[in-house]
Write a protein that holds these residues in place. Structure first.
Motif, mmCIF file in Angstrom:
data_model
loop_
_atom_site.group_PDB
_atom_site.id
_atom_site.type_symbol
_atom_site.label_atom_id
_atom_site.label_comp_id
_atom_site.label_asym_id
_atom_site.label_seq_id
_atom_site.Cartn_x
_atom_site.Cartn_y
_atom_site.Cartn_z
ATOM 1 N N TRP A 21 0.839 -1.210 0.000
ATOM 2 C CA TRP A 21 0.000 0.000 0.000
ATOM 3 C C TRP A 21 0.870 1.255 0.000
ATOM 4 O O TRP A 21 0.631 2.184 -0.782
ATOM 5 N N ALA A 22 1.884 1.278 0.852
ATOM 6 C CA ALA A 22 2.771 2.447 0.922
ATOM 7 C C ALA A 22 3.517 2.644 -0.398
ATOM 8 O O ALA A 22 3.648 3.780 -0.885
ATOM 9 N N ASP A 23 3.975 1.555 -0.999
ATOM 10 C CA ASP A 23 4.669 1.645 -2.287
ATOM 11 C C ASP A 23 3.725 2.150 -3.389
ATOM 12 O O ASP A 23 4.093 3.032 -4.166
ATOM 13 N N ALA A 24 2.512 1.598 -3.430
ATOM 14 C CA ALA A 24 1.549 2.026 -4.454
ATOM 15 C C ALA A 24 1.161 3.487 -4.252
ATOM 16 O O ALA A 24 1.059 4.248 -5.224
ATOM 17 N N TRP A 25 0.952 3.900 -3.004
ATOM 18 C CA TRP A 25 0.580 5.291 -2.726
ATOM 19 C C TRP A 25 1.701 6.227 -3.171
ATOM 20 O O TRP A 25 1.456 7.257 -3.790
ATOM 21 N N ASN A 26 2.921 5.860 -2.892
ATOM 22 C CA ASN A 26 4.064 6.674 -3.269
ATOM 23 C C ASN A 26 4.216 6.763 -4.792
ATOM 24 O O ASN A 26 4.427 7.836 -5.346
ATOM 25 N N ARG A 27 4.106 5.628 -5.471
ATOM 26 C CA ARG A 27 4.323 5.605 -6.923
ATOM 27 C C ARG A 27 3.151 6.173 -7.712
ATOM 28 O O ARG A 27 3.351 6.843 -8.713
ATOM 29 N N ALA A 28 1.926 5.884 -7.265
ATOM 30 C CA ALA A 28 0.743 6.327 -8.010
ATOM 31 C C ALA A 28 0.383 7.780 -7.706
ATOM 32 O O ALA A 28 -0.462 8.351 -8.383
ATOM 33 N N LYS A 29 1.002 8.345 -6.691
ATOM 34 C CA LYS A 29 0.727 9.730 -6.287
ATOM 35 C C LYS A 29 -0.758 9.939 -5.990
ATOM 36 O O LYS A 29 -1.383 10.896 -6.428
ATOM 37 N N TRP A 30 -1.325 8.970 -5.230
ATOM 38 C CA TRP A 30 -2.725 9.085 -4.844
ATOM 39 C C TRP A 30 -2.907 10.278 -3.927
ATOM 40 O O TRP A 30 -2.008 10.680 -3.198
ATOM 41 N N SER A 31 -4.116 10.808 -3.919
ATOM 42 C CA SER A 31 -4.447 11.877 -2.978
ATOM 43 C C SER A 31 -4.487 11.291 -1.568
ATOM 44 O O SER A 31 -4.517 10.067 -1.384
ATOM 45 N N LEU A 32 -4.522 12.160 -0.586
ATOM 46 C CA LEU A 32 -4.588 11.714 0.802
ATOM 47 C C LEU A 32 -5.835 10.859 1.020
ATOM 48 O O LEU A 32 -5.779 9.813 1.663
ATOM 49 N N GLY A 33 -6.954 11.281 0.474
ATOM 50 C CA GLY A 33 -8.207 10.541 0.634
ATOM 51 C C GLY A 33 -8.148 9.150 0.037
ATOM 52 O O GLY A 33 -8.589 8.173 0.655
ATOM 53 N N THR A 34 -7.585 9.028 -1.155
ATOM 54 C CA THR A 34 -7.478 7.720 -1.807
ATOM 55 C C THR A 34 -6.532 6.813 -1.037
ATOM 56 O O THR A 34 -6.830 5.642 -0.801
ATOM 57 N N GLY A 35 -5.404 7.338 -0.630
ATOM 58 C CA GLY A 35 -4.448 6.549 0.137
ATOM 59 C C GLY A 35 -5.040 6.064 1.452
ATOM 60 O O GLY A 35 -4.882 4.892 1.820
ATOM 61 N N LEU A 36 -5.735 6.939 2.153
ATOM 62 C CA LEU A 36 -6.345 6.552 3.420
ATOM 63 C C LEU A 36 -7.489 5.565 3.212
ATOM 64 O O LEU A 36 -7.698 4.676 4.039
ATOM 65 N N LEU A 37 -8.225 5.712 2.118
ATOM 66 C CA LEU A 37 -9.298 4.768 1.823
ATOM 67 C C LEU A 37 -8.757 3.349 1.720
ATOM 68 O O LEU A 37 -9.292 2.417 2.332
ATOM 69 N N TYR A 38 -7.669 3.162 0.960
ATOM 70 C CA TYR A 38 -7.094 1.832 0.810
ATOM 71 C C TYR A 38 -6.528 1.304 2.123
ATOM 72 O O TYR A 38 -6.545 0.107 2.372
ATOM 73 N N PHE A 39 -6.049 2.191 2.985
ATOM 74 C CA PHE A 39 -5.568 1.731 4.287
ATOM 75 C C PHE A 39 -6.724 1.319 5.184
ATOM 76 O O PHE A 39 -6.674 0.278 5.835
ATOM 77 N N VAL A 40 -7.768 2.125 5.221
ATOM 78 C CA VAL A 40 -8.936 1.797 6.044
ATOM 79 C C VAL A 40 -9.555 0.477 5.578
ATOM 80 O O VAL A 40 -9.977 -0.345 6.395
ATOM 81 N N LEU A 41 -9.577 0.246 4.269
ATOM 82 C CA LEU A 41 -10.114 -1.015 3.760
ATOM 83 C C LEU A 41 -9.302 -2.214 4.258
ATOM 84 O O LEU A 41 -9.833 -3.313 4.383
ATOM 85 N N SER A 42 -8.034 -2.001 4.569
ATOM 86 C CA SER A 42 -7.203 -3.116 5.036
ATOM 87 C C SER A 42 -7.545 -3.533 6.461
ATOM 88 O O SER A 42 -7.240 -4.660 6.848
ATOM 89 N N VAL A 43 -8.148 -2.668 7.245
ATOM 90 C CA VAL A 43 -8.454 -3.010 8.633
ATOM 91 C C VAL A 43 -9.910 -3.420 8.825
ATOM 92 O O VAL A 43 -10.301 -3.771 9.938
ATOM 93 N N LEU A 44 -10.697 -3.397 7.769
ATOM 94 C CA LEU A 44 -12.076 -3.883 7.834
ATOM 95 C C LEU A 44 -12.098 -5.354 7.433
ATOM 96 O O LEU A 44 -11.361 -5.761 6.525
ATOM 97 N N PRO A 45 -12.949 -6.163 8.061
ATOM 98 C CA PRO A 45 -12.935 -7.603 7.769
ATOM 99 C C PRO A 45 -13.102 -7.975 6.295
ATOM 100 O O PRO A 45 -12.458 -8.888 5.823
ATOM 101 N N THR A 46 -13.923 -7.278 5.551
ATOM 102 C CA THR A 46 -14.086 -7.603 4.128
ATOM 103 C C THR A 46 -13.541 -6.489 3.233
ATOM 104 O O THR A 46 -13.752 -6.516 2.024
ATOM 105 N N GLY A 47 -12.841 -5.559 3.809
ATOM 106 C CA GLY A 47 -12.342 -4.418 3.052
ATOM 107 C C GLY A 47 -11.373 -4.777 1.942
ATOM 108 O O GLY A 47 -11.332 -4.117 0.907
ATOM 109 N N GLY A 48 -10.591 -5.820 2.126
ATOM 110 C CA GLY A 48 -9.638 -6.243 1.102
ATOM 111 C C GLY A 48 -10.307 -6.616 -0.205
ATOM 112 O O GLY A 48 -9.771 -6.389 -1.284
#
Length: 114
Positions: free
Chosen positions: A59-86
């Motif tokens: 996630w950190a590598d993709a966020w860095n390389r894709a230059k996602w916005s803060l919202g997009t980066g945080l969305l993918y992180f939050v999805l990682s801590v939800l049971p079906t978020g992945g």
């Protein structure tokens, strides 16, 4: 999108679903531990821990390389801590990759100036 960015996003996508499955199995093992004599929590905890760490690294590598916005980066992180978020992360990343392929083809054919 360059090849390194596409690879980083693909790695994140490929680890998203297994991480979600391991989370659900870990939750099931936790319930079984408390209701029966079956205790697979130590094993599934380790498996899920490794997959979660891989998810966060990718996630950190993709966020860095894709230059996602803060919202997009945080969305993918939050999805990682939800049971079906992945599962949702994998689906969203797959759609984004498909959209990128379509846009690249359109640019190559000269039909879009995007």
């Amino acid at each position: 999108m360059d090849i390194k960015t596409a690879t980083a996003i693909r790695r994140l996508r490929l680890v998203s679903a297994p991480e979600a499955v391991s989370f659900l199995i870990l939750l099931l093992c936790s319930v079984l531990k408390r209701t029966t004599d079956f205790n697979a929590v130590p094993v599934m905890g380790a498996v899920h821990g490794v997959l979660f760490i891989l998810y966060v690294i990718f996630w950190a590598d993709a966020w860095n390389r894709a230059k996602w916005s803060l919202g997009t980066g945080l969305l993918y992180f939050v999805l990682s801590v939800l049971p079906t978020g992945g599962f949702f992360a994998e689906r969203k990343l797959k759609r984004a990759a498909e959209d990128e392929v379509i846009a690249a083809r359109a640019r190559k054919e000269g039909t879009v100036n995007a």
